[in-house]
Design an enzyme around this catalytic site. Structure first.
Site, PDB file in Angstrom:
ATOM      1  N   GLU A   1      -5.350   3.585  -3.786  1.00  0.00           N
ATOM      2  CA  GLU A   1      -4.781   3.637  -2.550  1.00  0.00           C
ATOM      3  C   GLU A   1      -4.701   2.606  -2.015  1.00  0.00           C
ATOM      4  O   GLU A   1      -5.798   2.064  -1.448  1.00  0.00           O
ATOM      5  CB  GLU A   1      -5.213   4.862  -1.844  1.00  0.00           C
ATOM      6  CG  GLU A   1      -4.797   5.081  -0.419  1.00  0.00           C
ATOM      7  CD  GLU A   1      -3.094   5.106  -0.227  1.00  0.00           C
ATOM      8  OE1 GLU A   1      -2.683   4.023   0.353  1.00  0.00           O
ATOM      9  OE2 GLU A   1      -2.725   6.085  -0.688  1.00  0.00           O
ATOM     10  N   LYS A   2      -3.691   1.849  -1.651  1.00  0.00           N
ATOM     11  CA  LYS A   2      -3.546   0.538  -0.862  1.00  0.00           C
ATOM     12  C   LYS A   2      -4.022   0.476   0.512  1.00  0.00           C
ATOM     13  O   LYS A   2      -4.277  -0.685   1.131  1.00  0.00           O
ATOM     14  CB  LYS A   2      -2.388  -0.032  -0.970  1.00  0.00           C
ATOM     15  CG  LYS A   2      -1.134   0.504  -0.599  1.00  0.00           C
ATOM     16  CD  LYS A   2       0.336  -0.076  -0.466  1.00  0.00           C
ATOM     17  CE  LYS A   2       1.216   0.801  -0.264  1.00  0.00           C
ATOM     18  NZ  LYS A   2       2.537   0.332  -0.861  1.00  0.00           N
ATOM     19  N   HIS A   3      -4.257   1.607   1.151  1.00  0.00           N
ATOM     20  CA  HIS A   3      -4.258   1.715   2.528  1.00  0.00           C
ATOM     21  C   HIS A   3      -5.854   1.719   2.920  1.00  0.00           C
ATOM     22  O   HIS A   3      -6.402   1.340   3.898  1.00  0.00           O
ATOM     23  CB  HIS A   3      -3.810   2.815   3.171  1.00  0.00           C
ATOM     24  CG  HIS A   3      -2.315   2.524   3.340  1.00  0.00           C
ATOM     25  ND1 HIS A   3      -1.616   3.064   2.384  1.00  0.00           N
ATOM     26  CD2 HIS A   3      -1.572   2.009   4.149  1.00  0.00           C
ATOM     27  CE1 HIS A   3      -0.220   2.784   2.740  1.00  0.00           C
ATOM     28  NE2 HIS A   3      -0.280   1.967   3.693  1.00  0.00           N
TER      29      HIS A   3
ATOM     30  N   HIS B   1      -1.108  -4.495  -0.204  1.00  0.00           N
ATOM     31  CA  HIS B   1      -0.580  -4.035   1.048  1.00  0.00           C
ATOM     32  C   HIS B   1       0.650  -4.832   1.563  1.00  0.00           C
ATOM     33  O   HIS B   1       0.371  -5.979   1.808  1.00  0.00           O
ATOM     34  CB  HIS B   1      -1.415  -3.470   2.199  1.00  0.00           C
ATOM     35  CG  HIS B   1      -0.719  -2.747   3.095  1.00  0.00           C
ATOM     36  ND1 HIS B   1       0.118  -2.908   4.133  1.00  0.00           N
ATOM     37  CD2 HIS B   1      -0.893  -1.480   3.187  1.00  0.00           C
ATOM     38  CE1 HIS B   1       0.391  -2.140   4.736  1.00  0.00           C
ATOM     39  NE2 HIS B   1       0.025  -1.138   4.311  1.00  0.00           N
TER      40      HIS B   1
ATOM     41  N   HIS C   1       6.185  -3.158   7.966  1.00  0.00           N
ATOM     42  CA  HIS C   1       4.988  -2.479   7.550  1.00  0.00           C
ATOM     43  C   HIS C   1       3.889  -3.390   7.335  1.00  0.00           C
ATOM     44  O   HIS C   1       3.962  -4.371   6.455  1.00  0.00           O
ATOM     45  CB  HIS C   1       5.494  -2.161   5.888  1.00  0.00           C
ATOM     46  CG  HIS C   1       4.522  -1.021   5.187  1.00  0.00           C
ATOM     47  ND1 HIS C   1       4.720  -0.740   4.155  1.00  0.00           N
ATOM     48  CD2 HIS C   1       3.470  -0.280   5.660  1.00  0.00           C
ATOM     49  CE1 HIS C   1       3.839   0.131   3.650  1.00  0.00           C
ATOM     50  NE2 HIS C   1       2.872   0.418   4.865  1.00  0.00           N
TER      51      HIS C   1
ATOM     52  N   CYS D   1      -2.372   1.084   9.650  1.00  0.00           N
ATOM     53  CA  CYS D   1      -1.427   0.742   9.087  1.00  0.00           C
ATOM     54  C   CYS D   1      -0.474   1.263  10.062  1.00  0.00           C
ATOM     55  O   CYS D   1      -0.301   2.509  10.585  1.00  0.00           O
ATOM     56  CB  CYS D   1      -1.078   1.515   7.794  1.00  0.00           C
ATOM     57  SG  CYS D   1       0.961   1.348   6.965  1.00  0.00           S
TER      58      CYS D   1
ATOM     59  N   HIS E   1       1.466   4.245   8.250  1.00  0.00           N
ATOM     60  CA  HIS E   1       0.788   5.302   7.537  1.00  0.00           C
ATOM     61  C   HIS E   1      -0.645   5.680   8.512  1.00  0.00           C
ATOM     62  O   HIS E   1      -1.522   6.694   7.814  1.00  0.00           O
ATOM     63  CB  HIS E   1       0.349   4.979   6.256  1.00  0.00           C
ATOM     64  CG  HIS E   1       1.731   4.879   5.276  1.00  0.00           C
ATOM     65  ND1 HIS E   1       2.002   3.543   4.911  1.00  0.00           N
ATOM     66  CD2 HIS E   1       2.592   5.733   4.758  1.00  0.00           C
ATOM     67  CE1 HIS E   1       3.270   3.669   4.329  1.00  0.00           C
ATOM     68  NE2 HIS E   1       3.558   5.024   4.280  1.00  0.00           N
TER      69      HIS E   1
END
Length: 115
Positions: A14-16, A41, A47, A102, A105
């Protein structure tokens, strides 16, 4: 509650999720927090990661202490990287918590134990 809006996961998939890596020499602690270590990311005006915070909660402490916060203001050329290095001193064990935000997100967290 704010805590119900904070997401977490495995940073490898998960890149976040902020990645927390630390080195301790005596009472000096160096902590690097990054977002997108395994999966990059995006960093565009549309974004991006806006900021990263690092908190330390000593084992015997009643609440966590904000070690620092870094804001990433530029999302065009030259691009900023969502990565920050913090230094602090402690002889205590506890938990390191990282939060990242983010703009699409929301809030993401991770934690590691400081030995």
């Amino acid at each position: 509650m704010l805590s119900q809006t904070i997401k977490s996961g495995d940073w490898k998939g998960e890149k976040h999720v902020p990645v927390i890596e630390y080195e301790k020499e005596g009472d000096l602690v160096k902590v690097e927090v990054s977002v997108g270590k395994e999966i990059p990311h995006p960093n565009t005006p549309e974004h991006h990661i806006a900021w990263i915070q690092l908190w330390f909660h000593p084992e015997d402490g009643a609440f966590p202490i904000l070690v620092g916060k870094v804001e990433f203001s530029n999302h065009t050329d030259p691009l900023t990287e969502p990565r920050a290095v913090f230094f602090f001193r402690t002889q205590k064990k506890g938990k390191l918590y990282a939060l990242s935000y983010c703009n699409i997100h929301g809030l993401w967290e991770n934690e590691v134990t400081l030995e």
